[in-house]
Design a protein around this motif. Sequence first.
Motif, short mmCIF file in Angstrom:
data_model
loop_
_atom_site.label_atom_id
_atom_site.label_comp_id
_atom_site.label_asym_id
_atom_site.label_seq_id
_atom_site.Cartn_x
_atom_site.Cartn_y
_atom_site.Cartn_z
N GLY A 128 -7.96 58.16 -2.82
CA GLY A 128 -6.86 57.66 -2.00
C GLY A 128 -5.54 58.25 -2.45
O GLY A 128 -5.45 58.86 -3.52
N PRO A 129 -4.51 58.06 -1.68
CA PRO A 129 -3.19 58.56 -2.06
C PRO A 129 -2.72 57.94 -3.37
O PRO A 129 -2.94 56.76 -3.62
N THR A 130 -2.11 58.73 -4.21
CA THR A 130 -1.61 58.23 -5.48
C THR A 130 -0.35 57.40 -5.26
O THR A 130 0.49 57.75 -4.43
N PRO A 131 -0.22 56.30 -5.98
CA PRO A 131 1.01 55.51 -5.86
C PRO A 131 2.17 56.11 -6.66
O PRO A 131 3.31 55.75 -6.46
N LYS A 132 1.84 57.06 -7.54
CA LYS A 132 2.87 57.66 -8.39
C LYS A 132 3.73 58.64 -7.59
O LYS A 132 3.22 59.47 -6.85
N THR A 133 5.03 58.52 -7.79
CA THR A 133 5.96 59.42 -7.11
C THR A 133 6.30 60.58 -8.03
O THR A 133 6.73 60.36 -9.17
N ARG A 134 6.09 61.78 -7.54
CA ARG A 134 6.41 63.00 -8.29
C ARG A 134 7.22 63.92 -7.39
O ARG A 134 7.02 63.95 -6.18
N PRO A 135 8.11 64.71 -7.98
CA PRO A 135 8.90 65.66 -7.18
C PRO A 135 8.07 66.91 -6.87
O PRO A 135 8.30 67.99 -7.41
N LEU A 136 7.09 66.76 -5.99
CA LEU A 136 6.13 67.84 -5.75
C LEU A 136 6.80 69.15 -5.36
O LEU A 136 6.43 70.21 -5.85
N LYS A 137 7.77 69.10 -4.47
CA LYS A 137 8.40 70.35 -4.03
C LYS A 137 9.03 71.08 -5.21
O LYS A 137 8.96 72.29 -5.30
N HIS A 138 9.62 70.33 -6.14
CA HIS A 138 10.24 70.97 -7.31
C HIS A 138 9.19 71.58 -8.24
O HIS A 138 9.41 72.65 -8.81
N LEU A 139 8.08 70.91 -8.39
CA LEU A 139 7.00 71.44 -9.22
C LEU A 139 6.46 72.73 -8.61
O LEU A 139 6.19 73.71 -9.32
N ILE A 140 6.30 72.73 -7.30
CA ILE A 140 5.81 73.92 -6.60
C ILE A 140 6.81 75.06 -6.73
O ILE A 140 6.43 76.21 -6.99
N GLU A 141 8.09 74.76 -6.59
CA GLU A 141 9.13 75.78 -6.72
C GLU A 141 9.10 76.42 -8.11
O GLU A 141 9.20 77.65 -8.24
N GLN A 142 8.98 75.60 -9.13
CA GLN A 142 8.94 76.14 -10.50
C GLN A 142 7.73 77.02 -10.72
O GLN A 142 7.81 78.06 -11.37
N TRP A 143 6.60 76.61 -10.18
CA TRP A 143 5.38 77.41 -10.33
C TRP A 143 5.49 78.74 -9.60
O TRP A 143 5.10 79.78 -10.12
N ALA A 144 6.05 78.72 -8.40
CA ALA A 144 6.06 79.90 -7.53
C ALA A 144 7.33 80.74 -7.64
O ALA A 144 7.36 81.86 -7.12
N GLY A 145 8.38 80.23 -8.27
CA GLY A 145 9.61 81.00 -8.37
C GLY A 145 10.30 81.20 -7.04
O GLY A 145 10.87 82.26 -6.78
N ARG A 146 10.25 80.17 -6.19
CA ARG A 146 10.86 80.28 -4.86
C ARG A 146 11.11 78.90 -4.28
O ARG A 146 10.35 77.98 -4.52
N TYR A 147 12.20 78.77 -3.50
CA TYR A 147 12.51 77.51 -2.83
C TYR A 147 11.39 77.15 -1.85
O TYR A 147 10.87 77.99 -1.12
N VAL A 148 11.03 75.86 -1.86
CA VAL A 148 10.05 75.30 -0.93
C VAL A 148 10.63 73.97 -0.46
O VAL A 148 11.07 73.17 -1.28
N SER A 149 10.64 73.73 0.83
CA SER A 149 11.18 72.46 1.34
C SER A 149 10.11 71.38 1.34
O SER A 149 8.91 71.66 1.31
N GLN A 150 10.55 70.13 1.40
CA GLN A 150 9.61 69.01 1.54
C GLN A 150 8.78 69.22 2.80
O GLN A 150 7.58 68.97 2.82
N ASN A 151 9.41 69.71 3.85
CA ASN A 151 8.70 69.94 5.11
C ASN A 151 7.61 71.00 4.95
O ASN A 151 6.55 70.88 5.57
N ASP A 152 7.85 72.01 4.12
CA ASP A 152 6.82 73.01 3.85
C ASP A 152 5.60 72.37 3.20
O ASP A 152 4.46 72.66 3.56
N VAL A 153 5.85 71.47 2.25
CA VAL A 153 4.76 70.78 1.56
C VAL A 153 4.01 69.88 2.54
O VAL A 153 2.77 69.82 2.53
N GLU A 154 4.73 69.21 3.43
CA GLU A 154 4.09 68.35 4.41
C GLU A 154 3.19 69.14 5.36
O GLU A 154 2.07 68.71 5.66
N VAL A 155 3.64 70.31 5.80
CA VAL A 155 2.82 71.14 6.67
C VAL A 155 1.59 71.65 5.92
O VAL A 155 0.47 71.61 6.43
N ALA A 156 1.79 72.10 4.68
CA ALA A 156 0.67 72.58 3.88
C ALA A 156 -0.38 71.49 3.68
O ALA A 156 -1.59 71.74 3.80
N ALA A 157 0.07 70.28 3.40
CA ALA A 157 -0.86 69.16 3.21
C ALA A 157 -1.59 68.85 4.51
O ALA A 157 -2.79 68.56 4.50
#
Length: 124
Positions: A44-73
């Motif tokens: 099920g969905p995790t109750p923990k809140t994490r700044p996913l977009k920021h984690l993805i940006e750090q990993w990839a070295g590029r800006y990613v919007s929350q909307n990008d993450v929502e579409v990918a999911a």
Amino acid sequence: MLTSEAIAKAKLNTPYGTKDRFHEHDDCIRIAYEWLDAQKKIQGPTPKTRPLKHLIEQWAGRYVSQNDVEVAANMHPEIFGTYPHFNISTRLIEPSPSRLVGIAEAHTQSYKNRKPEVTYAFKE
């Protein structure tokens, strides 16, 4: 690799969590998809809140919007929930850099140089 046509369709069908929608480049969605794909899926969905977009940006070295993450999911067949409460483990996996091969926009901005916000539990 996610096609531009598939991404365009997904943008129309994604339930966004924000009123405004922002996408700089389709590669940002591809980057987010790869990061999400590397994570362990849970029941099920995790109750923990994490700044996913920021984690993805750090990993990839590029800006990613929350909307990008929502579409990918929305495009991922094993991911459900709403941003940032997807069905991924709280013990995050640092994806392999090889997942970014062929994504031209990866490592094009200085996000990689930021201080990490989280320590990954595992490396892929």
